[in-house]
Design a protein around this motif. Sequence first.
Motif, PDB file in Angstrom:
ATOM      1  N   PRO A  45      51.922  44.064  38.358  1.00  0.00           N
ATOM      2  CA  PRO A  45      51.538  42.712  38.083  1.00  0.00           C
ATOM      3  C   PRO A  45      50.706  41.844  38.939  1.00  0.00           C
ATOM      4  CG  PRO A  45      53.756  43.171  37.517  1.00  0.00           C
ATOM      5  CD  PRO A  45      53.425  44.260  38.552  1.00  0.00           C
ATOM      6  N   ALA A  46      50.886  42.102  40.140  1.00  0.00           N
ATOM      7  CA  ALA A  46      50.109  41.358  41.074  1.00  0.00           C
ATOM      8  C   ALA A  46      48.504  41.797  41.370  1.00  0.00           C
ATOM      9  CB  ALA A  46      50.536  41.503  42.617  1.00  0.00           C
ATOM     10  N   SER A  47      48.415  43.167  40.970  1.00  0.00           N
ATOM     11  CA  SER A  47      47.161  43.561  40.970  1.00  0.00           C
ATOM     12  C   SER A  47      46.510  43.194  39.588  1.00  0.00           C
ATOM     13  CB  SER A  47      47.125  45.353  41.028  1.00  0.00           C
ATOM     14  OG  SER A  47      47.573  45.616  42.263  1.00  0.00           O
ATOM     15  N   THR A  48      47.196  43.359  38.742  1.00  0.00           N
ATOM     16  CA  THR A  48      46.543  42.812  37.298  1.00  0.00           C
ATOM     17  C   THR A  48      46.145  41.405  37.404  1.00  0.00           C
ATOM     18  OG1 THR A  48      47.987  44.526  36.032  1.00  0.00           O
ATOM     19  CG2 THR A  48      46.944  42.786  34.768  1.00  0.00           C
ATOM     20  N   SER A  49      47.079  40.547  38.100  1.00  0.00           N
ATOM     21  CA  SER A  49      46.762  39.068  38.026  1.00  0.00           C
ATOM     22  C   SER A  49      45.467  38.894  38.693  1.00  0.00           C
ATOM     23  CB  SER A  49      47.846  38.606  38.746  1.00  0.00           C
ATOM     24  OG  SER A  49      47.555  37.137  38.820  1.00  0.00           O
ATOM     25  N   GLU A  50      45.226  39.872  39.750  1.00  0.00           N
ATOM     26  CA  GLU A  50      43.926  39.424  40.746  1.00  0.00           C
ATOM     27  C   GLU A  50      42.607  39.799  39.814  1.00  0.00           C
ATOM     28  OE1 GLU A  50      43.290  38.285  43.680  1.00  0.00           O
ATOM     29  OE2 GLU A  50      45.484  37.569  43.434  1.00  0.00           O
ATOM     30  N   HIS A  51      42.943  40.875  39.117  1.00  0.00           N
ATOM     31  CA  HIS A  51      41.771  41.328  37.987  1.00  0.00           C
ATOM     32  C   HIS A  51      41.578  40.218  37.142  1.00  0.00           C
ATOM     33  CE1 HIS A  51      40.927  45.117  39.906  1.00  0.00           C
ATOM     34  NE2 HIS A  51      42.225  45.621  39.569  1.00  0.00           N
ATOM     35  N   LEU A  52      42.628  39.812  36.320  1.00  0.00           N
ATOM     36  CA  LEU A  52      42.707  38.690  35.616  1.00  0.00           C
ATOM     37  C   LEU A  52      41.890  37.501  36.046  1.00  0.00           C
ATOM     38  CD1 LEU A  52      46.024  39.159  33.668  1.00  0.00           C
ATOM     39  CD2 LEU A  52      43.692  39.657  32.780  1.00  0.00           C
ATOM     40  N   LYS A  53      42.187  37.215  37.082  1.00  0.00           N
ATOM     41  CA  LYS A  53      41.404  35.897  37.986  1.00  0.00           C
ATOM     42  C   LYS A  53      40.153  35.976  37.937  1.00  0.00           C
ATOM     43  CE  LYS A  53      42.042  33.446  42.445  1.00  0.00           C
ATOM     44  NZ  LYS A  53      42.811  33.361  43.649  1.00  0.00           N
ATOM     45  N   VAL A  54      39.714  37.235  38.482  1.00  0.00           N
ATOM     46  CA  VAL A  54      38.327  37.405  38.818  1.00  0.00           C
ATOM     47  C   VAL A  54      37.547  37.290  37.172  1.00  0.00           C
ATOM     48  CG1 VAL A  54      36.453  39.078  39.057  1.00  0.00           C
ATOM     49  CG2 VAL A  54      38.493  38.688  40.794  1.00  0.00           C
ATOM     50  N   LEU A  55      38.274  37.848  36.266  1.00  0.00           N
ATOM     51  CA  LEU A  55      37.607  37.682  34.958  1.00  0.00           C
ATOM     52  C   LEU A  55      37.690  36.154  34.294  1.00  0.00           C
ATOM     53  CD1 LEU A  55      38.935  41.105  33.317  1.00  0.00           C
ATOM     54  CD2 LEU A  55      36.400  40.317  33.872  1.00  0.00           C
TER      55      LEU A  55
END
Length: 92
Positions: A45-55
């Motif tokens: 979830p933390a990795s996904t969150s970082e990618h979502l943040k960039v998008l």
Amino acid sequence: MQVVESEMDELLRALAHPARRKLLRLCWRTARPAGALSTALGLAPASTSEHLKVLRKTALLVLHKQGTLRYYQANPARVAQLGAWLLSFDDS
């Protein structure tokens, strides 16, 4: 609307990562909750969150909150803006 080249550079950098492109595809037609996106990517979830943040920062994804859930939806207008900018290369 005048396109700022540095803004397009940010969009290209955001789309350079395969996980971010997959997130955009997953959210193209339907808003999806963060947990389902993490599962679909097979990432923590933390990795996904970082990618979502960039998008989200580049406005390629839009966040909708519904109670305690966060839903993400692609922003086709933003993708179209990038596409139009790329197509403008032919005018040069």
